[in-house]
Design a protein around this motif. Structure first.
Motif, mmCIF file in Angstrom:
data_model
loop_
_atom_site.group_PDB
_atom_site.id
_atom_site.type_symbol
_atom_site.label_atom_id
_atom_site.label_comp_id
_atom_site.label_asym_id
_atom_site.label_seq_id
_atom_site.Cartn_x
_atom_site.Cartn_y
_atom_site.Cartn_z
ATOM 1 N N GLY A 166 21.779 23.503 0.980
ATOM 2 C CA GLY A 166 22.140 22.878 -0.288
ATOM 3 C C GLY A 166 23.562 23.210 -0.700
ATOM 4 O O GLY A 166 24.314 22.337 -1.146
ATOM 5 N N ALA A 167 23.947 24.477 -0.538
ATOM 6 C CA ALA A 167 25.313 24.880 -0.883
ATOM 7 C C ALA A 167 26.329 24.183 0.019
ATOM 8 O O ALA A 167 27.383 23.739 -0.448
ATOM 9 C CB ALA A 167 25.444 26.396 -0.776
ATOM 10 N N ALA A 168 26.010 24.063 1.303
ATOM 11 C CA ALA A 168 26.911 23.382 2.229
ATOM 12 C C ALA A 168 27.063 21.909 1.857
ATOM 13 O O ALA A 168 28.172 21.366 1.875
ATOM 14 C CB ALA A 168 26.401 23.524 3.662
ATOM 15 N N ALA A 169 25.958 21.259 1.500
ATOM 16 C CA ALA A 169 26.019 19.848 1.098
ATOM 17 C C ALA A 169 26.852 19.682 -0.172
ATOM 18 O O ALA A 169 27.652 18.746 -0.271
ATOM 19 C CB ALA A 169 24.613 19.299 0.889
ATOM 20 N N LEU A 170 26.683 20.591 -1.118
ATOM 21 C CA LEU A 170 27.496 20.539 -2.337
ATOM 22 C C LEU A 170 28.971 20.722 -2.022
ATOM 23 O O LEU A 170 29.829 20.036 -2.599
ATOM 24 C CB LEU A 170 27.034 21.595 -3.339
ATOM 25 N N LEU A 171 29.284 21.635 -1.131
ATOM 26 C CA LEU A 171 30.672 21.876 -0.739
ATOM 27 C C LEU A 171 31.283 20.642 -0.085
ATOM 28 O O LEU A 171 32.409 20.247 -0.403
ATOM 29 C CB LEU A 171 30.747 23.080 0.202
ATOM 30 N N VAL A 172 30.538 20.011 0.818
ATOM 31 C CA VAL A 172 31.034 18.794 1.480
ATOM 32 C C VAL A 172 31.247 17.686 0.441
ATOM 33 O O VAL A 172 32.282 17.012 0.442
ATOM 34 C CB VAL A 172 30.075 18.331 2.593
ATOM 35 N N GLY A 173 30.281 17.510 -0.442
ATOM 36 C CA GLY A 173 30.411 16.489 -1.477
ATOM 37 C C GLY A 173 31.581 16.760 -2.403
ATOM 38 O O GLY A 173 32.340 15.851 -2.758
ATOM 39 N N PHE A 174 31.763 18.014 -2.782
ATOM 40 C CA PHE A 174 32.866 18.385 -3.669
ATOM 41 C C PHE A 174 34.207 18.151 -2.974
ATOM 42 O O PHE A 174 35.119 17.568 -3.561
ATOM 43 C CB PHE A 174 32.720 19.853 -4.088
ATOM 44 N N ALA A 175 34.334 18.580 -1.727
ATOM 45 C CA ALA A 175 35.584 18.408 -0.994
ATOM 46 C C ALA A 175 35.907 16.928 -0.789
ATOM 47 O O ALA A 175 37.057 16.501 -0.974
ATOM 48 C CB ALA A 175 35.514 19.131 0.351
ATOM 49 N N GLY A 176 34.894 16.162 -0.425
ATOM 50 C CA GLY A 176 35.112 14.725 -0.265
ATOM 51 C C GLY A 176 35.503 14.059 -1.571
ATOM 52 O O GLY A 176 36.371 13.187 -1.612
ATOM 53 N N GLY A 177 34.863 14.504 -2.658
ATOM 54 C CA GLY A 177 35.202 13.959 -3.969
ATOM 55 C C GLY A 177 36.624 14.298 -4.386
ATOM 56 O O GLY A 177 37.330 13.464 -4.960
ATOM 57 N N LEU A 178 37.070 15.515 -4.092
ATOM 58 C CA LEU A 178 38.446 15.903 -4.412
ATOM 59 C C LEU A 178 39.459 15.085 -3.627
ATOM 60 O O LEU A 178 40.545 14.785 -4.130
ATOM 61 C CB LEU A 178 38.670 17.389 -4.122
ATOM 62 N N ALA A 179 39.110 14.735 -2.403
ATOM 63 C CA ALA A 179 40.028 13.968 -1.560
ATOM 64 C C ALA A 179 40.077 12.493 -1.944
ATOM 65 O O ALA A 179 41.024 11.794 -1.593
ATOM 66 C CB ALA A 179 39.630 14.107 -0.093
ATOM 67 N N THR A 180 39.074 12.020 -2.656
ATOM 68 C CA THR A 180 38.972 10.603 -2.997
ATOM 69 C C THR A 180 39.740 10.301 -4.278
ATOM 70 O O THR A 180 39.496 10.913 -5.316
ATOM 71 C CB THR A 180 37.495 10.206 -3.165
#
Length: 160
Positions: A8-22
């Motif tokens: 769950g933490a890894a998925a949140l990290l991926v989502g957060f990083a992708g969101g920051l890049a968008t």
């Protein structure tokens, strides 16, 4: 720490990083896009669902993995996928290179297929949980291709 919490933490990290890049800034809004593209507001819930399913798949796959080698392969496959997932957003939105992102989305799709194959070795349910991700990256690839075709250089691709 439990596999569910780590996944769950890894998925949140991926989502957060992708969101920051968008960034849906003026450059993005100026791109010609197909009429069938989902509205921008839909991408967040779609990605949240996909990442939650992937986290569930990771936890199931971890629990079902009988050996350390299986678990290492699982971690490697998810790590590769996470890096490619975030890289697509960086390439498309930050570098403003939909043409390069089109090449990268093929690698991303292959990494999701790899996840499904690695997971299928230990859990059919875990493998099935990443199939919506595979389908969505296919749609994203088609959307990326269409954007590249609608915006031939030098009209918008790669421009600041």
């Amino acid at each position: 720490m439990s596999a569910v919490l780590v996944a769950g933490a890894a998925a949140l990290l991926v989502g957060f990083a992708g969101g920051l890049a968008t960034r849906t800034d003026a450059w993005y809004r100026a791109l010609r896009q197909p009429a069938w593209k989902p509205p921008d507001w839909a991408f967040g819930p779609i990605w949240a669902t996909i990442l939650a399913l992937a986290a569930g798949a990771a936890a199931l796959g971890w629990a079902a993995s009988p050996a350390t080698a299986d678990r290492l392969l699982l971690v490697w496959a998810f790590g590769l996928n996470a890096a490619l997932n975030v890289a697509w957003s960086v390439i498309f939105f930050r570098l403003r290179r939909p043409d390069w992102a089109l090449a990268e989305v093929g690698l991303l799709w292959l990494s999701v297929l790899l996840l499904a194959l690695v997971l299928a070795r230990v859990s059919g349910l875990a493998a099935a949980l990443v199939l919506p991700y595979l389908a969505w990256v296919g749609v994203a690839g088609l959307l990326n291709l269409t954007i590249v075709r609608l915006n031939p250089a030098p009209s918008g691709i790669g421009r600041a």
